[in-house]
Motif scaffolding. Sequence first.
Motif, short mmCIF file in Angstrom:
data_model
loop_
_atom_site.label_atom_id
_atom_site.label_comp_id
_atom_site.label_asym_id
_atom_site.label_seq_id
_atom_site.Cartn_x
_atom_site.Cartn_y
_atom_site.Cartn_z
N VAL A 47 0.85 -1.20 0.00
CA VAL A 47 0.00 0.00 0.00
C VAL A 47 0.88 1.25 0.00
CG1 VAL A 47 -1.64 1.34 1.36
CG2 VAL A 47 -1.99 -1.11 1.07
N GLY A 48 1.94 1.24 0.80
CA GLY A 48 2.87 2.38 0.84
C GLY A 48 3.53 2.63 -0.50
N SER A 49 3.92 1.56 -1.18
CA SER A 49 4.52 1.69 -2.51
C SER A 49 3.51 2.28 -3.49
CB SER A 49 4.99 0.33 -3.00
OG SER A 49 5.47 0.41 -4.31
N TYR A 50 2.29 1.80 -3.43
CA TYR A 50 1.24 2.31 -4.32
C TYR A 50 0.98 3.79 -4.06
CZ TYR A 50 -3.32 3.04 -6.42
OH TYR A 50 -4.35 3.55 -7.15
N VAL A 51 0.92 4.17 -2.81
CA VAL A 51 0.68 5.58 -2.44
C VAL A 51 1.82 6.46 -2.95
CG1 VAL A 51 0.56 7.18 -0.48
CG2 VAL A 51 -0.79 5.09 -0.47
N TYR A 52 3.06 5.99 -2.84
CA TYR A 52 4.20 6.77 -3.31
C TYR A 52 4.10 7.03 -4.80
CZ TYR A 52 8.89 7.98 -4.77
OH TYR A 52 9.97 8.62 -5.35
#
Length: 91
Positions: A47-52
């Motif tokens: 999720v963090g990668s997607y948000v970035y």
Amino acid sequence: MSGVIPYVVGWSAFGFAVRVVALAIQQRPLLDKPATHALSTVFFGGVGSYVYYLEKRQLELIQKRKQTLLENRRRRREYEEAKAREHAIVT
């Protein structure tokens, strides 16, 4: 690549904390079934990668739109100045 690391690590820590809090609410041992902790951590890291990358794409789109608006504004100003000069010559 270094920009994505804080997002992934931060969201992974958040995922781990979510799992620990869920176990605390259920009054179960906090490190019960460590595989679920790992799964939660990996999921939230994703999720963090997607948000970035989502934020990166949005900033690029905003910059592109800003350049388009500035170009339109410049052309409109040139057009209005030409009309004003034309009007001044006629009168």
